[in-house]
Design a protein around this motif. Structure first.
Motif, PDB file in Angstrom:
ATOM      1  N   UNK A 137     -20.741  78.027  43.995  1.00  0.00           N
ATOM      2  CA  UNK A 137     -20.551  79.161  43.108  1.00  0.00           C
ATOM      3  C   UNK A 137     -21.808  79.899  42.704  1.00  0.00           C
ATOM      4  N   UNK A 138     -22.991  79.333  43.010  1.00  0.00           N
ATOM      5  CA  UNK A 138     -24.267  79.970  42.686  1.00  0.00           C
ATOM      6  C   UNK A 138     -25.170  79.861  43.907  1.00  0.00           C
ATOM      7  N   UNK A 139     -25.802  80.970  44.279  1.00  0.00           N
ATOM      8  CA  UNK A 139     -26.681  80.966  45.440  1.00  0.00           C
ATOM      9  C   UNK A 139     -28.006  80.285  45.150  1.00  0.00           C
ATOM     10  N   UNK A 140     -28.531  79.573  46.146  1.00  0.00           N
ATOM     11  CA  UNK A 140     -29.830  78.927  46.026  1.00  0.00           C
ATOM     12  C   UNK A 140     -30.790  79.345  47.134  1.00  0.00           C
ATOM     13  N   UNK A 141     -30.349  80.222  48.012  1.00  0.00           N
ATOM     14  CA  UNK A 141     -31.228  80.712  49.074  1.00  0.00           C
ATOM     15  C   UNK A 141     -32.156  81.785  48.523  1.00  0.00           C
TER      16      UNK A 141
END
Length: 227
Positions: A137-141
């Motif tokens: 649900x949350x981007x880390x890239x």
């Protein structure tokens, strides 16, 4: 809000830099020679008028002008600064890495409690037996760091690999360690803690993997320990 995300992104970059430093060993860097002083000395010696001397006889050829040698120039230069022995440098790096790892793991423990993960994993050390840790649900890239994905639910997901009874091959098994509702309604402070927990867990896991590889390298140095 933007400032907090920038700090988290900076944390991510800092952790990656530290890992890159940990994979290598410090190089011995020789001291720089005082080039300016050497150049000035050479110029003075080249322009200095020769001492008066009797004129050479016509039967004897004049000796060529003697140029200053490199040895003479080096004699007036300051001695190089002592270089730290490689063994001592490596030991200092290990001490620093241990200090960083200790502080990082302490922070992971506080986040582990704040995020309620102890309800799913009661033993803190068991948290690092998982093969990977991901965030839904949350981007880390780099390109979508800290961005909430529309319509997605926020979950911390641990990953293990178990053998498949039908094929005998290992397959990934996802385990939810924490559920935090829809991304659109999540509290910004809570979101930042979730991101920090994932990053710091991965950093601690990388430290442990490096220790594993170090033990393997020690075995190579001592072949008798392979058997």
């Amino acid at each position: 809000m933007s400032s907090s995300l920038d700090k988290l992104k900076a944390l991510n970059n800092k952790l990656e830099d530290k890992l890159a430093q940990k994979r290598g060993t410090p190089n011995e860097i020789p001291s720089n020679t005082d080039n300016k002083q050497a150049a000035e000395l050479t110029a003075q010696m080249e322009t200095k008028a020769p001492l008066s001397s009797p004129a050479p006889s016509s039967s004897i050829a004049a000796a060529p002008e003697q140029q200053p040698t490199i040895d003479k120039i080096e004699e007036v230069l300051p001695p190089p600064a002592p270089v730290m022995p490689k063994k001592q440098a490596v030991e200092n790096l290990d001490d620093e890495n241990n200090r960083i790892q200790s502080k990082n793991k302490e922070r992971v423990y506080h986040l582990y409690q704040d995020l309620g993960i102890q309800e799913k994993v009661t033993d803190f050390e068991s948290l690092f037996l998982f093969k990977a840790m991901n965030l839904s649900g949350i981007g880390l890239r780099e390109e979508d760091f800290a961005e909430v994905r529309s319509g997605k639910y926020i979950q911390i997901i641990a990953i293990n690999y178990e053998p498949d009874d039908s094929t005998g091959k290992k397959r990934a098994k996802n385990i939810s360690l924490g559920y935090y509702g829809k991304g659109e309604t999540i509290d910004p402070i809570l979101k930042n803690k979730i991101i920090e927990f994932i990053l710091r867990w991965r950093y601690e896991k990388a430290f442990q993997n490096m220790e594993h590889y170090r033990e393997l390298l020690d075995k190579i140095k001592r072949p008798e320990s392979l058997f």
